[in-house]
Motif scaffolding. Structure first.
Motif, mmCIF file in Angstrom:
data_model
loop_
_atom_site.group_PDB
_atom_site.id
_atom_site.type_symbol
_atom_site.label_atom_id
_atom_site.label_comp_id
_atom_site.label_asym_id
_atom_site.label_seq_id
_atom_site.Cartn_x
_atom_site.Cartn_y
_atom_site.Cartn_z
ATOM 1 N N ALA A 183 0.826 -1.206 0.000
ATOM 2 C CA ALA A 183 0.000 0.000 0.000
ATOM 3 C C ALA A 183 0.858 1.253 0.000
ATOM 4 O O ALA A 183 0.554 2.237 -0.701
ATOM 5 N N LEU A 184 1.935 1.241 0.756
ATOM 6 C CA LEU A 184 2.823 2.409 0.800
ATOM 7 C C LEU A 184 3.513 2.633 -0.543
ATOM 8 O O LEU A 184 3.688 3.771 -0.982
ATOM 9 N N ARG A 185 3.895 1.560 -1.202
ATOM 10 C CA ARG A 185 4.487 1.725 -2.532
ATOM 11 C C ARG A 185 3.473 2.304 -3.504
ATOM 12 O O ARG A 185 3.801 3.125 -4.369
ATOM 13 N N ALA A 186 2.212 1.876 -3.366
ATOM 14 C CA ALA A 186 1.157 2.412 -4.229
ATOM 15 C C ALA A 186 1.003 3.912 -3.998
ATOM 16 O O ALA A 186 0.810 4.683 -4.945
ATOM 17 N N VAL A 187 1.102 4.345 -2.737
ATOM 18 C CA VAL A 187 0.961 5.761 -2.395
ATOM 19 C C VAL A 187 2.177 6.562 -2.847
ATOM 20 O O VAL A 187 2.048 7.672 -3.384
ATOM 21 N N GLU A 188 3.365 5.998 -2.654
ATOM 22 C CA GLU A 188 4.584 6.764 -2.880
ATOM 23 C C GLU A 188 5.023 6.784 -4.344
ATOM 24 O O GLU A 188 5.404 7.837 -4.866
ATOM 25 N N THR A 189 5.008 5.652 -4.988
ATOM 26 C CA THR A 189 5.557 5.589 -6.351
ATOM 27 C C THR A 189 4.593 4.979 -7.356
ATOM 28 O O THR A 189 4.834 5.050 -8.561
ATOM 29 N N GLY A 190 3.513 4.356 -6.869
ATOM 30 C CA GLY A 190 2.583 3.678 -7.754
ATOM 31 C C GLY A 190 2.995 2.237 -8.006
ATOM 32 O O GLY A 190 4.160 1.861 -7.819
ATOM 33 N N LEU A 191 2.042 1.422 -8.421
ATOM 34 C CA LEU A 191 2.281 0.009 -8.739
ATOM 35 C C LEU A 191 2.021 -0.222 -10.214
ATOM 36 O O LEU A 191 1.209 0.465 -10.828
ATOM 37 N N ASP A 192 2.695 -1.191 -10.759
ATOM 38 C CA ASP A 192 2.461 -1.561 -12.151
ATOM 39 C C ASP A 192 1.132 -2.319 -12.221
ATOM 40 O O ASP A 192 1.005 -3.414 -11.654
ATOM 41 N N PRO A 193 0.102 -1.760 -12.865
ATOM 42 C CA PRO A 193 -1.216 -2.407 -12.882
ATOM 43 C C PRO A 193 -1.233 -3.739 -13.599
ATOM 44 O O PRO A 193 -2.154 -4.543 -13.414
ATOM 45 N N MET A 194 -0.213 -4.011 -14.441
ATOM 46 C CA MET A 194 -0.146 -5.279 -15.141
ATOM 47 C C MET A 194 0.551 -6.354 -14.307
ATOM 48 O O MET A 194 0.293 -7.546 -14.463
ATOM 49 N N VAL A 195 1.435 -5.925 -13.408
ATOM 50 C CA VAL A 195 2.253 -6.868 -12.640
ATOM 51 C C VAL A 195 1.666 -7.147 -11.262
ATOM 52 O O VAL A 195 1.633 -8.305 -10.808
ATOM 53 N N ALA A 196 1.197 -6.114 -10.574
ATOM 54 C CA ALA A 196 0.763 -6.265 -9.181
ATOM 55 C C ALA A 196 -0.300 -7.341 -8.984
ATOM 56 O O ALA A 196 -0.179 -8.157 -8.052
ATOM 57 N N PRO A 197 -1.339 -7.433 -9.822
ATOM 58 C CA PRO A 197 -2.324 -8.509 -9.621
ATOM 59 C C PRO A 197 -1.746 -9.895 -9.860
ATOM 60 O O PRO A 197 -2.127 -10.867 -9.197
ATOM 61 N N VAL A 198 -0.805 -10.010 -10.801
ATOM 62 C CA VAL A 198 -0.210 -11.313 -11.128
ATOM 63 C C VAL A 198 0.646 -11.815 -9.979
ATOM 64 O O VAL A 198 0.661 -13.012 -9.659
ATOM 65 N N THR A 199 1.375 -10.929 -9.327
ATOM 66 C CA THR A 199 2.270 -11.314 -8.233
ATOM 67 C C THR A 199 1.540 -11.446 -6.902
ATOM 68 O O THR A 199 2.149 -11.818 -5.896
ATOM 69 N N GLY A 200 0.247 -11.120 -6.879
ATOM 70 C CA GLY A 200 -0.520 -11.233 -5.644
ATOM 71 C C GLY A 200 -0.413 -10.032 -4.735
ATOM 72 O O GLY A 200 -0.917 -10.056 -3.602
ATOM 73 N N GLU A 201 0.236 -8.965 -5.187
ATOM 74 C CA GLU A 201 0.340 -7.767 -4.354
ATOM 75 C C GLU A 201 -1.009 -7.063 -4.218
ATOM 76 O O GLU A 201 -1.280 -6.412 -3.208
ATOM 77 N N VAL A 202 -1.842 -7.222 -5.238
ATOM 78 C CA VAL A 202 -3.170 -6.593 -5.240
ATOM 79 C C VAL A 202 -4.205 -7.600 -5.722
ATOM 80 O O VAL A 202 -3.954 -8.324 -6.692
ATOM 81 N N ARG A 203 -5.361 -7.659 -5.038
ATOM 82 C CA ARG A 203 -6.501 -8.448 -5.494
ATOM 83 C C ARG A 203 -7.608 -7.513 -5.947
ATOM 84 O O ARG A 203 -7.944 -6.558 -5.236
ATOM 85 N N VAL A 204 -8.147 -7.785 -7.112
ATOM 86 C CA VAL A 204 -9.254 -6.984 -7.635
ATOM 87 C C VAL A 204 -10.430 -7.916 -7.876
ATOM 88 O O VAL A 204 -10.308 -8.902 -8.606
ATOM 89 N N THR A 205 -11.575 -7.606 -7.273
ATOM 90 C CA THR A 205 -12.770 -8.430 -7.431
ATOM 91 C C THR A 205 -13.965 -7.542 -7.794
ATOM 92 O O THR A 205 -13.942 -6.339 -7.570
ATOM 93 N N GLY A 206 -14.990 -8.171 -8.351
ATOM 94 C CA GLY A 206 -16.177 -7.417 -8.729
ATOM 95 C C GLY A 206 -16.047 -6.854 -10.134
ATOM 96 O O GLY A 206 -15.523 -7.519 -11.028
ATOM 97 N N ARG A 207 -16.515 -5.654 -10.339
ATOM 98 C CA ARG A 207 -16.466 -5.007 -11.654
ATOM 99 C C ARG A 207 -15.046 -4.509 -11.932
ATOM 100 O O ARG A 207 -14.688 -3.358 -11.642
ATOM 101 N N ILE A 208 -14.245 -5.390 -12.495
ATOM 102 C CA ILE A 208 -12.834 -5.076 -12.718
ATOM 103 C C ILE A 208 -12.645 -3.860 -13.626
ATOM 104 O O ILE A 208 -11.787 -3.003 -13.346
ATOM 105 N N PRO A 209 -13.400 -3.687 -14.722
ATOM 106 C CA PRO A 209 -13.205 -2.480 -15.551
ATOM 107 C C PRO A 209 -13.427 -1.181 -14.776
ATOM 108 O O PRO A 209 -12.712 -0.195 -14.993
#
Length: 229
Positions: A183-209
């Motif tokens: 979460a701190l990396r997301a706040v400070e520098t941002g996360l790669d939206p293509m990589v973070a879900p694949v590595t398990g750093e972020v879970r997205v559920t529901g209306r993904i778009p």
């Protein structure tokens, strides 16, 4: 950033950052009071409660970004006690973003600030407005596993809103950060939206778009904003 919008967009975004950041800080610390920011017809920026008043957008941006700028002395002296409380609250938010109150407080304030700025970008930046216009109404909740850090962003019939805690409407999508470090990396520098879900750093559920559209707007806003880190 759209150069045609310039400081107007930034000032509007920082207005919401100050309001959301101070609200989150006072709720978590149990002291102080959230601040409201008003841009007057004369081009001044007034903070309430208290008498902090900056003469123009340059002084307001300097105060928020650098932590210091000369306010107008008359309004400050007219309400010295309330003005001092406002200054303490602003310093508390700044210290939190420097890590003084721990990673959970920093993540919570950073998340709230980013989503608050996204409200403004979602209305005023053409690319951001276009990304959200393709989505129907709904609310996205952002949280961090193992903590009480939680904030939401809603597309509502009367506009865009964000806030803390439980959302005022049914949740359409959830974005969950694996831990505070992510979460701190997301706040400070941002996360790669293509990589973070694949590595398990972020879970997205529901209306993904919808979650992706809100994430895009928040990321675009965060690139322009400067916060203590």
């Amino acid at each position: 950033m759209n150069p045609d919008l310039g400081p107007t967009l930034l000032c509007s975004a920082y207005q919401r950052v100050v309001e959301a950041g101070t609200e989150e800080w006072t709720e978590r610390m149990g002291r102080g009071r959230g601040l409201k920011v008003e841009a007057t017809e004369q081009g001044e920026y007034r903070l309430s409660p208290g008498g902090l008043c900056f003469p123009n957008h340059f002084a307001f941006l300097e105060a928020v970004v650098c932590g210091f700028a000369w306010p107008r002395i008359g309004p400050l002296l007219a309400q010295p006690v309330e003005s001092w409380h406002a200054i303490r609250t602003l310093r508390g938010v700044s210290s939190s973003m420097l890590g003084e109150f721990g990673p959970e407080v920093k993540a919570a304030i950073g998340l709230r600030a980013g989503l608050a700025a996204a409200e403004v970008y979602g209305r005023e930046d053409p690319k951001c407005a276009g990304a959200l216009a393709r989505e129907s109404m709904g609310c996205v909740v952002f949280s961090v596993d193992g903590t009480d850090v939680s904030a939401w962003f809603g597309l509502e019939p009367d506009g865009l809103r964000s806030g803390r805690g439980a959302p005022p409407q049914e949740v359409a999508a959830r974005v969950t950060f694996r831990d505070l470090e992510v979460a701190l990396r997301a706040v400070e520098t941002g996360l790669d939206p293509m990589v973070a879900p694949v590595t398990g750093e972020v879970r997205v559920t529901g209306r993904i778009p919808l979650a992706e559209a809100v994430g895009y707007v928040a990321d675009r806003a965060s690139r322009d904003l400067v916060l203590p880190t």
